[in-house]
Write a protein that holds these residues in place. Structure first.
Motif, PDB file in Angstrom:
ATOM      1  N   PRO A  23      -7.317  60.852 -36.480  1.00 14.18           N
ATOM      2  CA  PRO A  23      -7.160  60.725 -35.030  1.00 14.18           C
ATOM      3  C   PRO A  23      -8.478  60.679 -34.262  1.00 14.18           C
ATOM      4  O   PRO A  23      -8.502  60.293 -33.111  1.00 14.18           O
ATOM      5  CB  PRO A  23      -6.362  61.976 -34.657  1.00 14.18           C
ATOM      6  CG  PRO A  23      -5.586  62.284 -35.873  1.00 14.18           C
ATOM      7  CD  PRO A  23      -6.494  61.915 -37.012  1.00 14.18           C
ATOM      8  N   GLU A  24      -9.557  61.062 -34.897  1.00 13.15           N
ATOM      9  CA  GLU A  24     -10.826  61.003 -34.174  1.00 13.15           C
ATOM     10  C   GLU A  24     -11.412  59.605 -34.134  1.00 13.15           C
ATOM     11  O   GLU A  24     -12.367  59.350 -33.431  1.00 13.15           O
ATOM     12  CB  GLU A  24     -11.844  61.940 -34.841  1.00 13.15           C
ATOM     13  CG  GLU A  24     -11.370  63.369 -34.828  1.00 13.15           C
ATOM     14  CD  GLU A  24     -12.511  64.341 -34.731  1.00 13.15           C
ATOM     15  OE1 GLU A  24     -13.662  63.887 -34.810  1.00 13.15           O
ATOM     16  OE2 GLU A  24     -12.249  65.538 -34.587  1.00 13.15           O
ATOM     17  N   GLU A  55     -16.728  63.997 -39.310  1.00 18.15           N
ATOM     18  CA  GLU A  55     -17.912  64.751 -38.911  1.00 18.15           C
ATOM     19  C   GLU A  55     -18.920  63.845 -38.224  1.00 18.15           C
ATOM     20  O   GLU A  55     -19.273  62.777 -38.736  1.00 18.15           O
ATOM     21  CB  GLU A  55     -18.538  65.386 -40.155  1.00 18.15           C
ATOM     22  CG  GLU A  55     -19.518  66.474 -39.807  1.00 18.15           C
ATOM     23  CD  GLU A  55     -19.996  67.195 -41.061  1.00 18.15           C
ATOM     24  OE1 GLU A  55     -21.221  67.302 -41.229  1.00 18.15           O
ATOM     25  OE2 GLU A  55     -19.154  67.627 -41.865  1.00 18.15           O
ATOM     26  N   THR A  56     -19.374  64.283 -37.062  1.00 14.99           N
ATOM     27  CA  THR A  56     -20.287  63.437 -36.287  1.00 14.99           C
ATOM     28  C   THR A  56     -21.727  63.578 -36.779  1.00 14.99           C
ATOM     29  O   THR A  56     -22.223  64.684 -36.953  1.00 14.99           O
ATOM     30  CB  THR A  56     -20.228  63.814 -34.800  1.00 14.99           C
ATOM     31  OG1 THR A  56     -18.871  63.777 -34.392  1.00 14.99           O
ATOM     32  CG2 THR A  56     -21.039  62.842 -33.965  1.00 14.99           C
ATOM     33  N   VAL A  62     -17.551  58.146 -28.890  1.00 11.56           N
ATOM     34  CA  VAL A  62     -17.157  59.452 -29.400  1.00 11.56           C
ATOM     35  C   VAL A  62     -17.698  60.548 -28.483  1.00 11.56           C
ATOM     36  O   VAL A  62     -17.550  61.721 -28.762  1.00 11.56           O
ATOM     37  CB  VAL A  62     -17.611  59.692 -30.860  1.00 11.56           C
ATOM     38  CG1 VAL A  62     -16.913  58.720 -31.784  1.00 11.56           C
ATOM     39  CG2 VAL A  62     -19.114  59.592 -30.999  1.00 11.56           C
ATOM     40  N   GLY A  63     -18.325  60.144 -27.410  1.00  9.53           N
ATOM     41  CA  GLY A  63     -18.800  61.110 -26.428  1.00  9.53           C
ATOM     42  C   GLY A  63     -20.067  61.819 -26.842  1.00  9.53           C
ATOM     43  O   GLY A  63     -20.506  62.747 -26.192  1.00  9.53           O
ATOM     44  N   ALA A  64     -20.654  61.374 -27.936  1.00  7.78           N
ATOM     45  CA  ALA A  64     -21.894  61.986 -28.378  1.00  7.78           C
ATOM     46  C   ALA A  64     -23.059  61.126 -27.911  1.00  7.78           C
ATOM     47  O   ALA A  64     -23.990  60.850 -28.660  1.00  7.78           O
ATOM     48  CB  ALA A  64     -21.891  62.137 -29.898  1.00  7.78           C
ATOM     49  N   LEU A  75     -26.545  61.781 -28.649  1.00  3.36           N
ATOM     50  CA  LEU A  75     -26.985  61.705 -30.047  1.00  3.36           C
ATOM     51  C   LEU A  75     -26.992  60.265 -30.527  1.00  3.36           C
ATOM     52  O   LEU A  75     -26.976  59.982 -31.710  1.00  3.36           O
ATOM     53  CB  LEU A  75     -26.047  62.529 -30.932  1.00  3.36           C
ATOM     54  CG  LEU A  75     -25.691  63.915 -30.412  1.00  3.36           C
ATOM     55  CD1 LEU A  75     -24.572  64.513 -31.245  1.00  3.36           C
ATOM     56  CD2 LEU A  75     -26.907  64.810 -30.455  1.00  3.36           C
TER      57      LEU A  75
END
Lengths: 242, 183, 549, 182
Positions: free
Chosen positions: B178-179, B145-146, B131-133, B136
């Motif tokens: 879609p996320e 929500e991430t 998710v590119g986090a 984190l």
């Protein structure tokens, strides 16, 4: 056919001997014209090439000993091709082992026993056992068609059925769902073959399928003999018309 | 040539207009297939046989090919998702920092593995590639929500809160979907 | 006066207004910070500044990635006209912190508990070309990009360079593909430029599939016009009239920013017909990926753009003469395109002066894993891993030691800690058993089990195999099963040998690069950490035989 | 006595198979008499001996490994045999017995002993009856195998060639004579 001009003819070496071919021809074409054996499974004359089974890989000495599929590689001037070596033969055998490990390839109880391209290749290439444990997938056998049976557990995913149905019959009833090791053949929206409104019941897929995954209903062990001469015939007729 | 605009949508649901718009924008060309499937999933949350058949007809693509495409890409799902979607990131950074423990925790508490939904339709568990986090890690996307730096235990609390908040009320908007990338 | 000069002066006028502020307060609105609610933080700043009537003195601006993602959400305050306060960076900002920050700023003070000092190597050691605008300009405002010399190179190419000149310049710069293999970009361009055919395509590969890599997304979110400009220049150079950006659907923010950028570029006549009053026509469309790592492979990517299953096909024929819909096609990745405009603007010689003899320019890396400063960095080619890991990255978390550095994603490999002084360039990484890849860099410390790490990557390759060719489809399944068996302590040396011969087969006979590279995770870890593998075998270390004959 | 010592000791073993490979063995007909000059069959379903001998030169093993008994036996055979030959598709590839692998062993037992039985349905529970293994495997997945002879069953000619090659001191390669399912 018009005679090709000189510049389109390429000379090459296969296993140390000189051959020549038209630049539109593949290494596999030249090998076949000269009775040199190359194992193939996904390739069949009359359909587009897939380059997927990797059994026809040959070593090109002049390209840094790179392995290339003979079915998709066009001849080039001066190349030196090796069709067999210990390394290639080992790879081919191992590819067959992978295929055998992928599904139910129990020849003893197969309707195509004795008329199967996979079985014949295993013998020809000297694969005497499979080192990889069988993956034991459980895939649905489709018995819903009134004339034919699809046993996905025996499928080798060569996609010949998909191509013949799309390219020759024009129905595109078959395709592949999923990907990787979970990929398998489907008709329409993964709906029963028997209820397909796109299948023309022509039987081309059954006849060109290399193994006992697509067969005629009612055949017993060893009885399923396939005929695919029609494919080259149709392809030639089409070419002539174009 | 058939007139592609004459093929009627499966129902008068307004969401079909969005799907139709995507196809029209692309001139009903077969290469608009993936774009169109994206719109269907965005609008309806998943791809069912009816929508696949409709898109196949409209774009003049064989239905088996549409099905082949829809199942090749892991972003598409052919099953409706639960009211809540918990997407555990399994990118390398999250893996290194213990994403697997989070998946185990959901399994222990809700009995589902990635790709499954609880029988009551409350919760779907999926894994996402990244998710590119990564900063984190490990990260979880809960209903869009991430949540970063997740620790087992903390994650259960977040899930409980999310599920209790809505109870059996309105399903969460599909725009969250879609996320995530169902596997 | 050219049309570009008009655009530029309009942008500069806008920019002039910005110079009237005392301070510019930049809030990172790239994905990592947004996931920590930086969008709400920006709104809170807007409201707070307005409520205090400070909106004449403080400009609040949403910008792209500032790099230090682990410390997000990040807020940067830069002096514009008022120099009382130097540049200040705030980390881990929350909505609750907003009034305090604005208060402090109004009094020309710093909120020390939130301040992140900027005189650290993380910032000082970087050289920014691709990321030069990231964290500075507003990615949703084309004027901001133009005011920062954006589209100048494109305009210059259109009006004063021939396509061949452009190719020559890119070739001279020594730029190599940033997607992984490092193929010379100029050579690729000239091949497609020479290919016969009226219709040609330009594709931007933004299907960043490596788990743990987020360079391309960050560039698209922070500076989308830079990528579009690179594509425009490429299209002019090779004679293409249509381009596609193939971007992961998992990147909704990047997609939004790209869409906005495309609209703006069209409105400014930077895309479309008769671009900037020249005879050049070029348009770009977005195509969404849908979760298939293999679509990073050129031929699979093109199949996907055509709306089909993303399965690779044998090459030749190469995309350069038989690509999208059978037409000559140029495929480059985001970072490659992002270098192009700067190269034309500053000159090939300038670019070639950065980096090493064979690897020119800079490389963007996504630093992640067991490292203090997780985030996005851009460094000149040739810096050592030591500089990246210890100076820029701040080392591994306290109490652990560096064990390996994984580069190149699932197709790459693990570089052991004792090669820490290895310079980072294409050739050195390959020599060390890994490769550059698109820029994911995962730091692994001594708490990690390398067999388990290899198993993780094998699982990835197995589930991302497209299933077309047998060695990859079935081979990856067995490789996974075998390494899983080793990991569970149930395997013997015979299993390890079988695994190795399978790796050899898959590496040499698979159809595409994904298949060929799938054994890398196992091979690279086995080479250096063989003892960890053997410790897990039933028959222990070398010498013992599985079953007595 | 001295003449007997020079004879090669041969065992034939019947694990999970249909005995077809043994039928093929017998199908060598008069050639069996010829072979008897050189070999001594020391253990076989066809001879009366209960325990596997201490040292055997060649073992021809038919059948897959399906039960706890098969498993014990094959380990013992391997430990006491010089050359182990997997004879026939069941031994080489688990063949027909392995078709049950897509089901759980317990489901198979319950189908056979409970669902399809009308009189006194009950699962076998005598401790002397071997238990089914969860997965049927070919021999080489349990112990190393020296020669693989495919076929269902391999022909008498094939088996004859295998034995005569061994007697001639060569490791037999018979893929040209036989194939899976032959």
């Amino acid at each position: 056919m018009t005679a090709p001009t000189r510049s389109h003819i390429k000379t090459l070496k296969i296993d140390g001997k000189d051959y020549s071919g038209h630049e539109e021809e593949t290494i596999l074409d030249i090998a076949r014209q000269n009775d040199l054996f190359l194992p193939t499974l996904c390739q069949i004359d009359g359909l587009s090439v897939a380059g997927a089974c990797r059994l026809c890989l040959v070593e090109v000495k002049t390209w840094n000993n790179r392995l290339v599929p003979a079915c998709t590689t066009h001849v080039e001037e001066g190349i030196e091709v090796l069709t067999h070596s210990e390394r290639i033969d080992n790879y081919r055998r191992m590819i067959l082992e992978l295929l055998f490990s992928e599904g139910n390839h129990v020849c003893a109880v197969c309707v195509s026993n004795g008329n199967c391209e996979l079985q014949a290749l295993a013998q020809k290439l000297g694969m005497d056992h499979v080192r990889f444990p069988n993956l034991r997938p459980v895939r649905v056998v489709d018995m819903t068609h009134d004339r034919f049976v699809l046993d996905r557990n025996r499928c080798v995913l060569c996609a010949r059925c998909v191509r013949v149905c799309d390219e020759i019959e024009g129905a595109h009833t078959w395709d592949i769902t999923g990907r990787g090791i979970d990929a398998r053949i489907i008709s329409d929206l993964d709906t029963p073959w028997g209820s397909s409104d796109t299948c023309t019941r022509c039987g081309k897929c059954v006849n060109i399928y290399p193994v006992g995954a697509l067969v005629e209903k009612g055949s017993a062990i060893g009885e399923m003999v396939k005929h695919h001469d029609f494919l080259e015939y149709i392809a030639e007729m089409r070419e002539a018309r174009e | 040539m058939r007139n592609q605009t004459n093929i009627a949508a499966p129902s008068d649901d307004k969401r079909w207009k969005l799907v139709e718009a995507t196809m029209r924008r692309n001139g009903y060309r077969p290469d608009a297939l993936i774009e169109t499937l994206h719109t269907v999933q965005e609008s309806f949350g998943y791809l069912d046989d009816e929508s696949l058949q409709y898109v196949a007809r409209k774009l003049r693509v064989a239905s088996s090919q549409v099905y082949g495409v829809a199942t090749f890409y892991h972003f598409f799902t052919l099953k409706p998702q639960g009211k809540h979607v918990c997407a555990v990131c399994t990118g390398t950074a999250c893996y290194i920092k213990g994403a697997e423990k989070l998946i185990e925790e959901v399994h222990d508490n809700y009995g589902i593995t990635p790709g499954q939904t609880t029988p009551d339709g409350e919760l779907s568990l999926v894994t996402v590639r990244c998710v590119g986090a990564c900063g984190l890690a490990p990260a979880v996307v809960l209903d869009g929500e991430t949540h970063g730096n997740m620790k087992p235990g903390q994650m259960s609390k977040e899930l409980e809160t999310a599920i209790n908040k809505t109870g059996s009320a309105e399903p969460v908007s599909h725009t969250a979907i879609p996320e995530v990338m169902p596997q | 006066m050219t049309l570009y000069d008009d655009l530029r002066s309009m942008a500069d006028t806008e920019h002039e207004k910005e110079r009237r502020y005392g301070y510019c307060l930049r809030v990172c609105t790239a994905a990592a910070c947004v996931s920590q609610h930086s969008d709400s933080i920006k709104k809170a700043f807007d409201a707070e500044v307005k409520a205090r009537g400070l909106d004449e003195q403080i400009q609040v601006k949403g910008v792209g990635c500032m790099g230090l993602c682990a410390a997000g959400p990040l807020v940067m305050i830069d002096p514009v006209r008022d120099n009382t306060l130097g540049p200040t960076l705030y980390e881990k900002v929350t909505v609750e912190d907003v009034p305090e920050i604005v208060d402090a700023l109004a009094q020309k003070q710093v909120v020390e508990r939130l301040e992140r000092k900027m005189d650290i190597p993380f910032f000082q050691r970087q050289v920014r070309i691709v990321l030069e605008n990231s964290g500075i300009i507003d990615p949703e405002n084309v004027d901001d990009y133009i005011a920062a010399d954006g589209y100048q190179a494109f305009s210059h190419a259109l009006t004063s360079m021939s396509p061949a000149d452009v190719v020559k310049e890119i070739t001279a710069s020594g730029l190599r593909g940033r997607g992984g293999g490092g193929y010379p970009t100029g050579l690729k361009w000239s091949t497609v430029a020479k290919a016969s055919g009226d219709v040609k395509y330009v594709i931007c590969n933004a299907d960043e599939g490596d788990p743990g890599a987020f360079m391309d997304r960050s560039v698209l979110e922070s500076d989308p016009h830079r990528v579009l400009e690179g594509m425009c220049i490429a299209a002019y150079a090779i004679g293409a009239s249509k381009g596609y950006v193939y971007v992961r659907a998992e990147y909704p923010l990047a997609i939004d920013r790209l869409k906005t950028a495309l609209k703006q570029a069209k409105r400014k006549n930077l895309l479309g017909h008769s671009i900037l009053n020249t005879e050049f026509d070029f348009d770009i469309e977005i195509r969404l990926g849908a979760g298939a790592f293999v679509c990073g492979e050129e031929t699979a990517l093109m199949a996907s753009v055509e709306g089909r299953r993303g399965q690779p096909r044998p090459r030749p024929p190469y995309p350069s003469d038989h690509g999208l819909w059978g037409k000559p096609t140029l495929v480059n990745n985001v970072e490659s395109y992002a270098n192009v405009a700067t190269i034309l603007r500053k000159g090939a010689d300038w670019f070639a002066g950065i980096g090493t003899e064979k690897s020119k320019g800079t490389k963007v890396f996504a630093l992640a894993g067991q490292i203090e400063n997780t985030g996005l960095i851009e460094v000149p080619m040739g810096v050592t891993l030591r500089e990246i890991v210890y100076d820029i990255g701040g080392g591994t978390p306290q109490g652990t030691e560096l064990k390996a550095i994984q580069t190149g994603g699932p197709s790459g490999g693990c570089i052991p800690a004792d090669l820490i002084d290895l310079p980072v360039d294409y050739e050195s990484l390959v020599k060390a058993g890994s490769f550059m890849g698109s820029g994911g860099m995962i730091i692994i410390d001594n708490t990690a089990d390398m067999v388990n790490v290899a198993k993780y990557f094998m699982d990835f390759c197995k589930s991302e195999s497209c299933g077309k060719c047998i060695p990859c489809r079935v081979g990856t399944a067995h490789m996974y099963n075998l390494i899983d068996k080793i990991d569970r302590g149930q395997a013997t040396h015979a299993d390890l040998d079988l695994l190795l011969s399978l790796c050899d087969l898959v590496a040499n006979t698979s159809l595409c690069g994904l298949g060929k590279a799938s054994p890398n995770a196992i091979l690279s870890t086995l080479r250096v950490f063989r003892n960890e593998y053997e410790a897990k075998l039933l028959d222990g270390h070398v010498g013992a035989q599985p079953e007595a004959k | 006595m001295s003449e007997q010592k020079t004879k090669v000791t041969v065992a034939t073993v019947w694990l999970d198979g249909c005995s077809g490979c043994h039928m093929s063995l017998i199908d060598m007909d008069e050639r069996l008499i010829e072979l008897a000059q050189y070999i001594d069959v020391v253990y076989s379903p066809l001879v009366d001996r209960k325990d596997y001998p201490e040292a055997v030169d060649v073992a021809l093993v038919e059948g897959a490994i399906s039960s706890s008994e098969d498993l014990e036996k094959i380990k013992k055979i391997r430990a006491h045999t010089k050359i182990l030959i997997a004879l026939g598709d069941c031994a080489v590839a688990a063949n027909v017995p392995s078709i049950r692998n897509i089901f759980k062993a317990s489901d198979i037992l319950s189908r056979g002993y409970l669902e399809n039985v009308t009189a006194q349905p009950q699962l076998p529970n005598d401790p002397t009856i071997p238990t089914l293994l969860p997965v049927v495997r070919p021999i080489h997945e349990i112990v190393p195998v020296d020669v693989f002879v495919q076929g269902c069953p391999p022909s008498a000619d094939t088996i004859y060639t295998v034995i005569t090659e061994l007697l001639a001191g060569r490791m037999p390669v018979v893929t040209e004579l036989t194939r899976p399912g032959a």
